[in-house]
Every structure is written in C-alpha cells, then in structure tokens.
Write an enzyme that holds these catalytic residues in place. Sequence first.
Site, short mmCIF file in Angstrom:
data_model
loop_
_atom_site.label_atom_id
_atom_site.label_comp_id
_atom_site.label_asym_id
_atom_site.label_seq_id
_atom_site.Cartn_x
_atom_site.Cartn_y
_atom_site.Cartn_z
CG ASN A 7 65.06 88.20 -76.96
OD1 ASN A 7 64.35 87.46 -77.64
ND2 ASN A 7 66.37 88.04 -76.91
CD GLU A 37 66.57 85.19 -79.91
OE1 GLU A 37 66.89 84.01 -80.16
OE2 GLU A 37 66.44 85.62 -78.76
CG ASP A 193 69.02 89.53 -74.73
OD1 ASP A 193 69.82 89.53 -73.77
OD2 ASP A 193 68.68 88.49 -75.33
CG ASP A 323 63.44 82.72 -74.34
OD1 ASP A 323 63.13 83.67 -75.06
OD2 ASP A 323 64.53 82.13 -74.43
CG HIS A 324 64.20 87.28 -73.37
ND1 HIS A 324 65.35 87.89 -72.91
CD2 HIS A 324 64.63 86.19 -74.07
CE1 HIS A 324 66.41 87.22 -73.31
NE2 HIS A 324 65.99 86.18 -74.02
#
Length: 612
Positions: A7, A37, A193, A323-324
């Site tokens: 992601n 994303e 995700d 943030d992944h």
Amino acid sequence: MKIVSYNVNGLRQRIAQFGSLGNLLNSFDADILCFQETKLRRQELTADLIMADGYESFFSCTRTSQKGRTGYSGVITFCRVKSAFSSNEVALPLAAEEGFTGLLENSQTRMDELPFWTEDLEEFSKDELISLDSEGRCIVTDHTHFVLFNVYGPRAASDDTERIQFKQKFYSVLQKRWESLLRQGRRVFLVGDLNIAPFAIDRCDAGPDFENNEFRKWFKSILIENGGKFSDVFRAKHPDRREAYTCWSQNTGAEVFNFGSRIDHILFAGSCLHESDDLQHSFVRCHVKECDILTQYKRCKPENTLSAHRWKGGRSIKLEGSDHAPVFMSLHEISEVSLHSTPSLSARYVPMVHGIQQTLVSVLMKRKLSEQMKPCKMAHEDFAMDGTCEGEEPVNRAATSATSPNECHYAPSQDYEGSISKPDKLSGGSSQKAVSKSVNESEKTINRQCNKPNKKARNSQWSQLSLRSFFQKSTNLDNDINGSSYTDYSNSQAEPNPHLHETPTVSDPSISPEQCLLDTDARDQDLANDSSTKEEKSNVASLEWQRIQQLMQNSIPCCKGHKEPCIARVVKKQGPNFGRRFYVCARAEGPASNPEANCGYFKWASSKSKNK
C-alpha cells in the site's frame, strides 16, 4: 519468483521519494509488484507514473464522482518481464481484467452471460455490481499457474452504515468470484491491503471483543483451519510471531513503538503444482520459500527514533514513506509457461498514456494557426517596446498591418477548436467587407491586448514606489547621455502625479543649485523620520506578536503523565464536535505499559473540558 504487495499511500509520493518509478520498482527486486491506494485519477495518468522499462503494468482507477472518493484508492500491478511479446515468463500474464465483476469493460452484458456467475446473485442488481468496481479496488491477472487478485479492501468505520454495507457486498461478491475459479481447478492468490486484522495477535490494542467483528469472522471463515479454502501465507510461515504489523497510524507516531496492525495479506487457495494426492503436499509447503514483512520500508527507522521524545507530535522528525510496510513472498519450482503476449489491458495500449493519434488535417490546422498567431505576437512585442499603447501612431500601424489576411484577426486557440469543422471561415480570399471588419476587430483586439499588460506595468511601477525612489541614482548611468545623477520620469507612460510635478529636479534650469540642496535636505529629513516611524511600528508589532505567542504557549496545558506541553488537534469527523479543538499528549502512541509512550491525556480547548 518474488511477489510483493505494498500500500503505497499515493504513488506520486513514492515515485518522488525514490526519484523515478523505475527506481521504486527496482528497489524491491521482484517479479510481480501489487500496489494499492495509488490515488491516481484516470484523466491524470502519464507514462512516468505507470510505465517503466522492463515492466508491464495493469491498473484500475476510481470511476466514481462521489464526494471524498475522487482521486482515492486505485490499484496497479507491475510485472517484470524481458519481453512483452512471445514470452514464456510466468510473470507476464496471459489475461488481465479490471475489477472482479466482469462488467467494467462491457456494461451491456446480461447477468446470464457473465463469464463466472453461477448462482446466488439474484440479490445484486447490475448497478450494484458495477458500483463495487467503480472505486478502482481490484486488478485480476492470470499467470497460468495461478490467478492473482490485487485488492484494496474498503475501510468502514463502526458507525458508518453505508460503508459497512458496501464492504459486505464487496467481499461477498469477491468470494463468489474466486470460488468459481477454484471450482474450475484454478489456483488463486489474494494479495493486498484488505483493511482487516484477523486475530488479536495481529492488532496492538485488541480488546476482549476484538474478534467479534463481522469482517474478522468472515476472514477467519475463509481460512483452511476453519473449513475454508485459503491459507494465510504469512501465518503459515510464522504462526507465533507477535508485533508483526504492516500499518501504523499516521497522526500519532505509532511507528516509534511499533504500535500498529497487520492488515496487508497474502492468501492462497488451490492445489500443489506437484499434482500428487499425498496430503503432505500443499502449495504453501512445497512452493512458498518465504513470506515476510519488508520492515526496511517503514517510515520510522530505529536509528532516528531512539526515544519517544524524538517524535513530539510529528514536529521533530520527518516521516518519509507510506504508513504501510510491504509484504513479500518468494516462490520456487515455478516452471515456465507457453509462449504468449501481454494482454490488451496493459498500460502500453492505453491511448491516454501515449497520446491519441492525430489526423493530418488537425496537424496542418494547428500549424496554420501557429503561423497566423506569430504576427500577433510580434505586433504585441512592438507595442510593448514603444513604451505606450495609447498614442495614435501605434494604433494606426496596427490597423495597417492587420489588413493582411494572414495576420491578427483570428480568434484564440480555445475558440479555434470549435471551428475546425468549418475551414471555409479561415480562408484568406474573403470579401473587402470581411477584410474591413477583420481590420476593425484586429484594432480593438490589439488595443485590448496592449492596454491590459501596460496597465499592469503602470500599476506595478508606480503604486508601490516610495518618495526615496525618485532621488536614487539611475541604474543605467553608463548609458545616460546627459550624465544626470537622478532618474528622469518626465516622459513616462504613466499618468503624472500632481505632487510629483511640484518636486524640483536637478535637470530643471529654473531651480538654483542652492534651492535644490535645501529641498533635498528637507526631503532627506522627512525620509529619515518616516523610516524611524516605520521601524518603531515594526518593533511594536514584533513585540505584540511575541506577547500573543507567549499567551498561546501559556494556554497550552501539560499532560499529566509527562508534565510536557500538549499538542492541539481539531475534530475532523462530522458530528456535534466537528471543528472543535482539543489537546492531547505530544508523545508517540504506544502500549499502555510503556511509560515513554503517549500517556492518553485529553482536554478540550474550550472551558467545557473532558478528561479521557
């Protein structure tokens, strides 16, 4: 071969982080990369965002215009290949499909003609099925040995009924799709995700009711140990590993203490490639060499987050990256397949990426327009050099030059497109009346175009000039024939200021040198007084701003756990407290057992405070 799921939280940002798309892809050294994303809108796609040398790409972007969903989600699968044509590489898919309903490319398909539907779909209308694929959440690629689903699962807050229903439909229909493939004897990989942490071991703050969530129950129901078809490949390789997280909160600095959740998964269903009836054979056991989390792609690195004090609400450290964290799987004993070429869904065949082929007529018309606009540009430059656009001479010259049929009387390019289908309007052999009309229109157009920029120039030249500027030395002394030490503005194009006419200059012969010196001394004194006044005002403003800042600093409470100043936040969720400010502990979020982590302090900024 190696498969990576990541992601990226905005593909543009990751490309900028690595310098180019090629650098980003090569950093993984993987054969298949599944990104989620991407946050790319279809109309904004360019080759540098979705194409790289040595890779074939297959993407899906959001198609919905729903508020808050445009430019959101999006998935893309990159396949590293040596050749896109007549290749026997497993990484190059035989077929590819955007979405999983089979309806995006051919919306006229009847329900009974869908390629994989068999039963239990009467509850879904065609519009409902299309809506599931409208957010760009899935790309399916067929690699002969297996079918790969690159999925970005919907997120649904506990109080958002509409999104919960959407998420239910999404996974229900997706499950029917892969079940139909399994009935055909195909092998299925589901990566991405999924926005579901299945077990308490997969979540940092799992409470007693954690596993009662309906989506966690659904996830566990599809696993082999609960009678389902899929294996959680990571858990199969690391059944007891704790704190193995792939996602962390962006706003709380949770990566500092690895306070996150495992919501990025690689799932597999199907038989072993060895085609043996021996129960000891399974695809995961025989062909999956490793599956793990690529923690080196985390934003917070151990060397720059030695303590929670480094984070301080995000103000003391810059977190670069998603943030992944990516998840990877390496396979072995995967044989080559028969010769095939890249599917038509590949980005190399998308017109908007490489541009649409132009007709010969459109090319010639654009070239003709460009040639016709050159005289206009030259005329405009001549007017600018004349220093004025209001005199009679420039207007007359423009009118004379505009009598040529190839100059200045054509409309701007944005209006020109509408007249392409009517080329007779552009011919030069028009009547005298048309020419005369074009001359008048050209004169008006040129006057408007000339007046507008010079009006801007006049405003920018005179509106901000101070009195001191009229007595500064000219910047072109070497080119001044008279050798005057002051700049003469008497011939300026701007309208004269009556006060400036009263100001004597050295070049005025009616003024004696003694009088000029006296006036200059008086003006210098006025300028000095004016300068000191401005400096005093500036000092007063600076002191006032410092006072305000000090008051603001004093109004910030300290958290009870660490006795440190809090940070202010604003409620962004719709509701009675929307837009309301509050204060929380500035440290990074972490387990309650860690005294260095966020102490959980909370206070509303208003007088009505609530302690958490």
